[in-house]
Design a protein around this motif. Sequence first.
Motif: not given
Length: 275
Positions: A59-66, A134-139
Amino acid sequence: MGLLEQEKEQQLLRKIADGETIESVEEMTEEYKENLIHLMLMQADSEVAGAFGYVPWIMKAPTTAEMLSVATIAKDEVRHGRVMYKLLQELGVDVDDRVKGFDFTLRVGDEVELGVTRAAQDDRVNIFYYPINTWYDFIMFNVLMDRGAGHQLEDSELSSYGPWRRVMEGIMKEELMHVAHGDAWLVRLGRDPDHREAAQEALDRWFPRVMNIFGKPDSKRNQIYRKLGLKRRDNHEVRLAFQEDVRKVVERAGLVMPDWTPDWERLQEDATISG
């Protein structure tokens, strides 16, 4: 150990030395079965705990592709967990009761650093007790933990237990796709002045955590795993291979490779200073 168990052990070790695989419970000694189940539970519990940690980022990904990328990664991890739990069921483990009995959504507070300790009674690798905020954590999970898992599980592809060995090819292919996803994002973030500092901070925070997952060099348990053909390499050998692999993508991203001092070396240094 009784005479029959000694004969069974000798026969099992001969098969392993000859490169044969163990295919049934009847061939196993108690030592073999206990250590096999322990390793497989670590993998299975980690897969499920990892998937649960990723789900909010659909749900929190930065784009629909992500959104689709994260959903696919979460699905892969649940599938990996199910594959491993199915093998464990064949060894007599009640996996459904196990999953109901543990909270695989459990995460420690942001201020907690576990080192090499555990936060609960399930068998997940302790990195899966940390929150992904955060997205950085996910990456960083993709770059570091999926890569670390890949390095650890390379030995499983040559495991003396045939059923485990045969499922690992499919699992490893998907783990490598997760790593590739993280690497592409790390290079993108590291080369972007607006994101470089946050990416470096996340790398500095997560790298020591992942380095801790491999265990102490030449541990007694690892010696047993190698004797039984369940692992091929020492913990530290795997850690060094992982570290050099990380270094390559960190350099591509234009970031700085973090330092890391093992807890056991730090404790020795503290004792020397205080003494």
